[in-house]
Design a protein around this motif. Structure first.
Motif, PDB file in Angstrom:
ATOM      1  N   ARG A 103       0.863  -1.188   0.000  1.00 18.35           N
ATOM      2  CA  ARG A 103       0.000   0.000   0.000  1.00 18.35           C
ATOM      3  C   ARG A 103       0.899   1.236   0.000  1.00 18.35           C
ATOM      4  NH1 ARG A 103      -2.005   0.486   4.541  1.00 18.35           N
ATOM      5  NH2 ARG A 103      -3.898   1.612   4.045  1.00 18.35           N
ATOM      6  N   CYS A 104       0.633   2.158  -0.913  1.00 15.61           N
ATOM      7  CA  CYS A 104       1.554   3.258  -1.181  1.00 15.61           C
ATOM      8  C   CYS A 104       0.916   4.629  -0.944  1.00 15.61           C
ATOM      9  CB  CYS A 104       2.002   3.151  -2.636  1.00 15.61           C
ATOM     10  SG  CYS A 104       3.189   4.390  -3.160  1.00 15.61           S
ATOM     11  N   LEU A 105       1.699   5.525  -0.352  1.00 18.57           N
ATOM     12  CA  LEU A 105       1.373   6.940  -0.234  1.00 18.57           C
ATOM     13  C   LEU A 105       2.389   7.685  -1.099  1.00 18.57           C
ATOM     14  CD1 LEU A 105      -0.026   9.407   1.163  1.00 18.57           C
ATOM     15  CD2 LEU A 105       1.717   9.186   2.971  1.00 18.57           C
ATOM     16  N   ILE A 106       1.921   8.647  -1.892  1.00 19.98           N
ATOM     17  CA  ILE A 106       2.822   9.411  -2.763  1.00 19.98           C
ATOM     18  C   ILE A 106       2.854  10.855  -2.288  1.00 19.98           C
ATOM     19  CG2 ILE A 106       3.395  10.091  -5.118  1.00 19.98           C
ATOM     20  CD1 ILE A 106       1.584   7.779  -6.086  1.00 19.98           C
ATOM     21  N   VAL A 107       4.075  11.394  -2.130  1.00 19.90           N
ATOM     22  CA  VAL A 107       4.267  12.776  -1.682  1.00 19.90           C
ATOM     23  C   VAL A 107       5.044  13.528  -2.764  1.00 19.90           C
ATOM     24  CG1 VAL A 107       5.134  14.277   0.137  1.00 19.90           C
ATOM     25  CG2 VAL A 107       4.447  11.920   0.694  1.00 19.90           C
ATOM     26  N   ASP A 108       4.388  14.512  -3.372  1.00 17.08           N
ATOM     27  CA  ASP A 108       5.016  15.290  -4.435  1.00 17.08           C
ATOM     28  C   ASP A 108       4.283  16.615  -4.542  1.00 17.08           C
ATOM     29  OD1 ASP A 108       5.700  16.194  -7.285  1.00 17.08           O
ATOM     30  OD2 ASP A 108       6.882  14.357  -7.116  1.00 17.08           O
ATOM     31  N   ASP A 109       4.991  17.685  -4.860  1.00 15.52           N
ATOM     32  CA  ASP A 109       4.342  18.989  -4.969  1.00 15.52           C
ATOM     33  C   ASP A 109       3.741  19.236  -6.350  1.00 15.52           C
ATOM     34  OD1 ASP A 109       6.948  19.168  -6.007  1.00 15.52           O
ATOM     35  OD2 ASP A 109       7.089  21.304  -5.571  1.00 15.52           O
ATOM     36  N   SER A 110       3.835  18.271  -7.252  1.00 14.95           N
ATOM     37  CA  SER A 110       3.274  18.400  -8.592  1.00 14.95           C
ATOM     38  C   SER A 110       1.983  17.589  -8.711  1.00 14.95           C
ATOM     39  CB  SER A 110       4.276  17.910  -9.641  1.00 14.95           C
ATOM     40  OG  SER A 110       3.633  17.742 -10.891  1.00 14.95           O
ATOM     41  N   PRO A 111       0.831  18.260  -8.805  1.00 14.78           N
ATOM     42  CA  PRO A 111      -0.426  17.526  -8.971  1.00 14.78           C
ATOM     43  C   PRO A 111      -0.423  16.635 -10.210  1.00 14.78           C
ATOM     44  CG  PRO A 111      -0.869  19.815  -8.411  1.00 14.78           C
ATOM     45  CD  PRO A 111       0.614  19.707  -8.677  1.00 14.78           C
ATOM     46  N   CYS A 112       0.240  17.077 -11.269  1.00 15.87           N
ATOM     47  CA  CYS A 112       0.326  16.286 -12.502  1.00 15.87           C
ATOM     48  C   CYS A 112       1.068  14.969 -12.245  1.00 15.87           C
ATOM     49  CB  CYS A 112       1.010  17.095 -13.590  1.00 15.87           C
ATOM     50  SG  CYS A 112       1.103  16.248 -15.174  1.00 15.87           S
ATOM     51  N   PHE A 113       2.211  15.049 -11.533  1.00 19.31           N
ATOM     52  CA  PHE A 113       2.950  13.828 -11.232  1.00 19.31           C
ATOM     53  C   PHE A 113       2.153  12.926 -10.292  1.00 19.31           C
ATOM     54  CE2 PHE A 113       5.759  11.225  -8.651  1.00 19.31           C
ATOM     55  CZ  PHE A 113       6.371  10.479  -9.653  1.00 19.31           C
ATOM     56  N   LEU A 114       1.513  13.511  -9.287  1.00 14.35           N
ATOM     57  CA  LEU A 114       0.711  12.706  -8.358  1.00 14.35           C
ATOM     58  C   LEU A 114      -0.335  11.900  -9.107  1.00 14.35           C
ATOM     59  CD1 LEU A 114       0.136  15.192  -5.397  1.00 14.35           C
ATOM     60  CD2 LEU A 114       1.564  13.136  -5.385  1.00 14.35           C
ATOM     61  N   ASP A 115      -1.035  12.542 -10.033  1.00 15.28           N
ATOM     62  CA  ASP A 115      -2.080  11.867 -10.800  1.00 15.28           C
ATOM     63  C   ASP A 115      -1.490  10.773 -11.688  1.00 15.28           C
ATOM     64  OD1 ASP A 115      -4.855  11.615 -11.729  1.00 15.28           O
ATOM     65  OD2 ASP A 115      -4.070  12.448 -13.612  1.00 15.28           O
ATOM     66  N   SER A 116      -0.413  11.092 -12.386  1.00 19.37           N
ATOM     67  CA  SER A 116       0.224  10.119 -13.288  1.00 19.37           C
ATOM     68  C   SER A 116       0.787   8.928 -12.523  1.00 19.37           C
ATOM     69  CB  SER A 116       1.351  10.782 -14.081  1.00 19.37           C
ATOM     70  OG  SER A 116       0.840  11.795 -14.908  1.00 19.37           O
ATOM     71  N   ALA A 117       1.471   9.205 -11.419  1.00 17.49           N
ATOM     72  CA  ALA A 117       2.069   8.128 -10.625  1.00 17.49           C
ATOM     73  C   ALA A 117       0.992   7.234 -10.021  1.00 17.49           C
ATOM     74  CB  ALA A 117       2.965   8.715  -9.531  1.00 17.49           C
ATOM     75  N   ARG A 118      -0.073   7.844  -9.526  1.00 17.03           N
ATOM     76  CA  ARG A 118      -1.180   7.062  -8.959  1.00 17.03           C
ATOM     77  C   ARG A 118      -1.749   6.116 -10.015  1.00 17.03           C
ATOM     78  NH1 ARG A 118      -5.637   7.076  -5.233  1.00 17.03           N
ATOM     79  NH2 ARG A 118      -4.998   8.994  -4.202  1.00 17.03           N
ATOM     80  N   ARG A 119      -2.069   6.662 -11.179  1.00 16.44           N
ATOM     81  CA  ARG A 119      -2.661   5.833 -12.238  1.00 16.44           C
ATOM     82  C   ARG A 119      -1.710   4.708 -12.651  1.00 16.44           C
ATOM     83  NH1 ARG A 119      -3.323   8.967 -16.676  1.00 16.44           N
ATOM     84  NH2 ARG A 119      -2.806  10.892 -15.657  1.00 16.44           N
ATOM     85  N   LEU A 120      -0.444   5.032 -12.840  1.00 13.47           N
ATOM     86  CA  LEU A 120       0.539   4.034 -13.252  1.00 13.47           C
ATOM     87  C   LEU A 120       0.659   2.907 -12.236  1.00 13.47           C
ATOM     88  CD1 LEU A 120       2.983   3.196 -15.130  1.00 13.47           C
ATOM     89  CD2 LEU A 120       4.390   4.415 -13.468  1.00 13.47           C
ATOM     90  N   LEU A 121       0.880   3.258 -10.976  1.00 11.62           N
ATOM     91  CA  LEU A 121       1.064   2.231  -9.949  1.00 11.62           C
ATOM     92  C   LEU A 121      -0.190   1.393  -9.755  1.00 11.62           C
ATOM     93  CD1 LEU A 121       3.213   4.157  -7.329  1.00 11.62           C
ATOM     94  CD2 LEU A 121       3.982   2.451  -8.992  1.00 11.62           C
ATOM     95  N   GLU A 122      -1.359   2.022  -9.755  1.00 14.66           N
ATOM     96  CA  GLU A 122      -2.591   1.260  -9.582  1.00 14.66           C
ATOM     97  C   GLU A 122      -2.834   0.323 -10.758  1.00 14.66           C
ATOM     98  OE1 GLU A 122      -5.586   4.180  -8.551  1.00 14.66           O
ATOM     99  OE2 GLU A 122      -5.103   3.940  -6.413  1.00 14.66           O
ATOM    100  N   GLN A 123      -2.525   0.768 -11.983  1.00 14.38           N
ATOM    101  CA  GLN A 123      -2.664  -0.103 -13.152  1.00 14.38           C
ATOM    102  C   GLN A 123      -1.716  -1.295 -13.067  1.00 14.38           C
ATOM    103  OE1 GLN A 123      -1.988   2.505 -16.484  1.00 14.38           O
ATOM    104  NE2 GLN A 123      -4.086   3.284 -16.472  1.00 14.38           N
ATOM    105  N   GLN A 124      -0.586  -1.098 -12.376  1.00 10.50           N
ATOM    106  CA  GLN A 124       0.412  -2.159 -12.260  1.00 10.50           C
ATOM    107  C   GLN A 124       0.277  -2.933 -10.943  1.00 10.50           C
ATOM    108  OE1 GLN A 124       4.256  -0.336 -13.023  1.00 10.50           O
ATOM    109  NE2 GLN A 124       3.736   0.048 -15.154  1.00 10.50           N
ATOM    110  N   GLY A 125      -0.812  -2.741 -10.229  1.00 14.87           N
ATOM    111  CA  GLY A 125      -1.119  -3.579  -9.080  1.00 14.87           C
ATOM    112  C   GLY A 125      -0.695  -3.085  -7.713  1.00 14.87           C
ATOM    113  N   ILE A 126      -0.257  -1.841  -7.602  1.00 14.89           N
ATOM    114  CA  ILE A 126       0.084  -1.288  -6.286  1.00 14.89           C
ATOM    115  C   ILE A 126      -1.016  -0.320  -5.874  1.00 14.89           C
ATOM    116  CG2 ILE A 126       1.655   0.196  -4.987  1.00 14.89           C
ATOM    117  CD1 ILE A 126       3.966  -1.037  -6.426  1.00 14.89           C
ATOM    118  N   PRO A 127      -1.749  -0.643  -4.800  1.00 13.12           N
ATOM    119  CA  PRO A 127      -2.794   0.272  -4.343  1.00 13.12           C
ATOM    120  C   PRO A 127      -2.188   1.562  -3.784  1.00 13.12           C
ATOM    121  CG  PRO A 127      -2.947  -1.879  -3.242  1.00 13.12           C
ATOM    122  CD  PRO A 127      -1.674  -1.863  -4.010  1.00 13.12           C
TER     123      PRO A 127
END
Length: 138
Positions: free
Chosen positions: A12-36
């Motif tokens: 289970r992952c928490l992402i900390v970044d000041d870029s909303p664009c990166f947060l959204d992209s990283a969330r989608r990528l990791l969730e698509q690859q099986g990391i909640p």
């Protein structure tokens, strides 16, 4: 969440970044690859509070959080929660090697190389089987 055991290979992952664009992209990528992804935050105060509330197994931390330091946050998280910290950046790892090795982070993943495999490769298998309510051994 006491006694909760992580599903094998699904930290289970928490992402900390000041870029909303990166947060959204990283969330989608990791969730698509099986990391909640249990949450995303943009600053250190929210990161510490959210990590305490959600008890993630891993926290991805950008080394540059605007005026705040991801390295400082890594130390705060190390003292306050059991999650493994993985540092991220657009900078090359070799440019940050001394700071990374001096930090409590389990490793570094370049933002351009982020994937579920890159995250899993840095985690100790024991971290993925231990109850999230107990601190990890360092």
């Amino acid at each position: 969440m006491d006694g909760m055991v992580v599903q094998h290979g699904r930290p289970r992952c928490l992402i900390v970044d000041d870029s909303p664009c990166f947060l959204d992209s990283a969330r989608r990528l990791l969730e698509q690859q099986g990391i909640p992804v249990v949450g995303t935050v943009t600053n250190t105060a929210d990161a510490v509070r959210t990590a305490a509330e959600l008890q993630p197994d891993v926290v991805l931390v950008d080394v540059e959080l605007g005026a705040e330091s991801g390295f400082d946050l890594a130390w705060r998280l190390d003292e306050s929660c059991a999650a493994a910290v993985i540092l991220t950046s657009t900078h090359a790892e070799q440019d940050l090697a001394d700071l990374i090795s001096a930090s409590p982070a389990v490793g570094f993943v370049s933002k351009t190389e982020l994937s579920s495999d890159a995250v899993r490769d840095l985690l100790d298998p024991a971290d993925l089987a231990a109850p999230v309510s107990e601190p990890r051994e360092r």
